[in-house]
Scaffold this motif. Sequence first.
Motif, PDB file in Angstrom:
ATOM      1  N   ASP A  94    -106.082 -84.309 -62.418  1.00  0.00           N
ATOM      2  CA  ASP A  94    -106.401 -84.688 -61.041  1.00  0.00           C
ATOM      3  C   ASP A  94    -107.821 -84.268 -60.664  1.00  0.00           C
ATOM      4  OD1 ASP A  94    -103.833 -85.659 -60.712  1.00  0.00           O
ATOM      5  OD2 ASP A  94    -103.054 -83.721 -60.060  1.00  0.00           O
ATOM      6  N   VAL A  95    -108.427 -83.433 -61.493  1.00  0.00           N
ATOM      7  CA  VAL A  95    -109.768 -82.929 -61.201  1.00  0.00           C
ATOM      8  C   VAL A  95    -110.766 -83.611 -62.120  1.00  0.00           C
ATOM      9  CG1 VAL A  95    -111.239 -80.880 -61.100  1.00  0.00           C
ATOM     10  CG2 VAL A  95    -108.808 -80.718 -60.501  1.00  0.00           C
ATOM     11  N   LYS A  96    -111.841 -84.107 -61.557  1.00  0.00           N
ATOM     12  CA  LYS A  96    -112.874 -84.764 -62.351  1.00  0.00           C
ATOM     13  C   LYS A  96    -113.705 -83.709 -63.072  1.00  0.00           C
ATOM     14  CE  LYS A  96    -116.541 -88.228 -62.128  1.00  0.00           C
ATOM     15  NZ  LYS A  96    -117.327 -89.131 -61.264  1.00  0.00           N
ATOM     16  N   ASP A  97    -113.787 -83.834 -64.394  1.00  0.00           N
ATOM     17  CA  ASP A  97    -114.531 -82.871 -65.201  1.00  0.00           C
ATOM     18  C   ASP A  97    -115.999 -83.261 -65.257  1.00  0.00           C
ATOM     19  OD1 ASP A  97    -112.166 -81.524 -65.787  1.00  0.00           O
ATOM     20  OD2 ASP A  97    -111.744 -82.831 -67.497  1.00  0.00           O
ATOM     21  N   THR A  98    -116.854 -82.349 -64.831  1.00  0.00           N
ATOM     22  CA  THR A  98    -118.291 -82.611 -64.870  1.00  0.00           C
ATOM     23  C   THR A  98    -119.017 -81.690 -65.848  1.00  0.00           C
ATOM     24  OG1 THR A  98    -118.629 -81.101 -62.997  1.00  0.00           O
ATOM     25  CG2 THR A  98    -118.316 -83.442 -62.496  1.00  0.00           C
ATOM     26  N   GLU A  99    -118.376 -80.580 -66.217  1.00  0.00           N
ATOM     27  CA  GLU A  99    -119.029 -79.626 -67.114  1.00  0.00           C
ATOM     28  C   GLU A  99    -119.041 -80.139 -68.547  1.00  0.00           C
ATOM     29  OE1 GLU A  99    -118.539 -74.972 -68.659  1.00  0.00           O
ATOM     30  OE2 GLU A  99    -116.995 -75.925 -67.417  1.00  0.00           O
ATOM     31  N   ASP A 100    -120.164 -79.976 -69.221  1.00  0.00           N
ATOM     32  CA  ASP A 100    -120.275 -80.318 -70.632  1.00  0.00           C
ATOM     33  C   ASP A 100    -119.714 -79.157 -71.454  1.00  0.00           C
ATOM     34  OD1 ASP A 100    -120.857 -81.174 -73.153  1.00  0.00           O
ATOM     35  OD2 ASP A 100    -123.037 -81.045 -72.940  1.00  0.00           O
TER      36      ASP A 100
END
Length: 320
Positions: A250-256
């Motif tokens: 449900d959470v958009k992952d932005t971390e590489d």
Amino acid sequence: MYPTFLITLIFYQTFTNAEWNTKDYLKKEHSLLKPYHGTRMTIPHWDFLGSTIVSNNYIRLTSDDQSKIGAIWNTVPCSTRHWELQVQFKVHGKGKDLFGDGLAIWYTRDRMIPGPVFGSADYFYGLAVLIDTYSNHNGEHKHQHPYISAMVNNGTLHYDHDRDGTHTQIAGCEAKLRNFDHDTHIVVRYEYDTLTVLTDLENKRAWSQCFSVSGIRLPTGYYFGISAATGDLSDNHDVIGVHFYELDSDVKDTEDRSKILPSAVSFEPMREHIDDPKSSWSGMKTFFIMMICSIIIVSVIIVGIMLYQKHKEKSRKRFY
């Protein structure tokens, strides 16, 4: 008209929801399913190491023989951040009281490297879920065996096999899993930086939690593998199937996550590394060795004295 419109609307909503829910599904490139397609020792997306053999019904990492290691390694790096790995396996053998050593499920940077940790390399980068079937009663721990534990490593930690890895584990639980007539199952789930391990050992088709630990950071781009080893004691270690699921988030992952180091916020309390007490037989053995050496030395001295005296007596007789 209205019933037809209603049915069309329901079908459209169902189809749309199915299309939107694209993450929570089985990914075949990380899975290993029967029938094992391939020829002889080749299966798509998987490599084999050591004593591993493939049959129609299972992949045997080690047979019930001494000093064997075997492994299977996925050839495709995992780009998924939230995932679940289900392993169907079986550990069985002739031993009733003494058996070993065990198997491990890996998510690591490096693959296909044999080593002393249940058939794979020590000082690894990544995650190991270890199923230790052999208890040598070393160190101070109160758990029984077989025992499932997890270890997160950034390449600096040593798995202390003589102490069952209790110095570096993040969590663990006992698991009676040998010599069942049915297959056993284990789940390794990694979601929102939480590692959860569950089991179905009694063929109840229901998961029982072994442990769950938060604060685990794992990179993407690592490889899955399963390895096993035997030593002086042995078992058959069989893998029947591997199912990999990409979990819906449900959470958009932005971390590489591709370049981070594996880490855990906390480990179980460190236990003092205590050397094993020397057995009474070890003391007796030393005593007997020293006694035999002393007898040999004394005997050599006595023989030397006798030979010297005999030589001296012969020398005197020459003057008469």
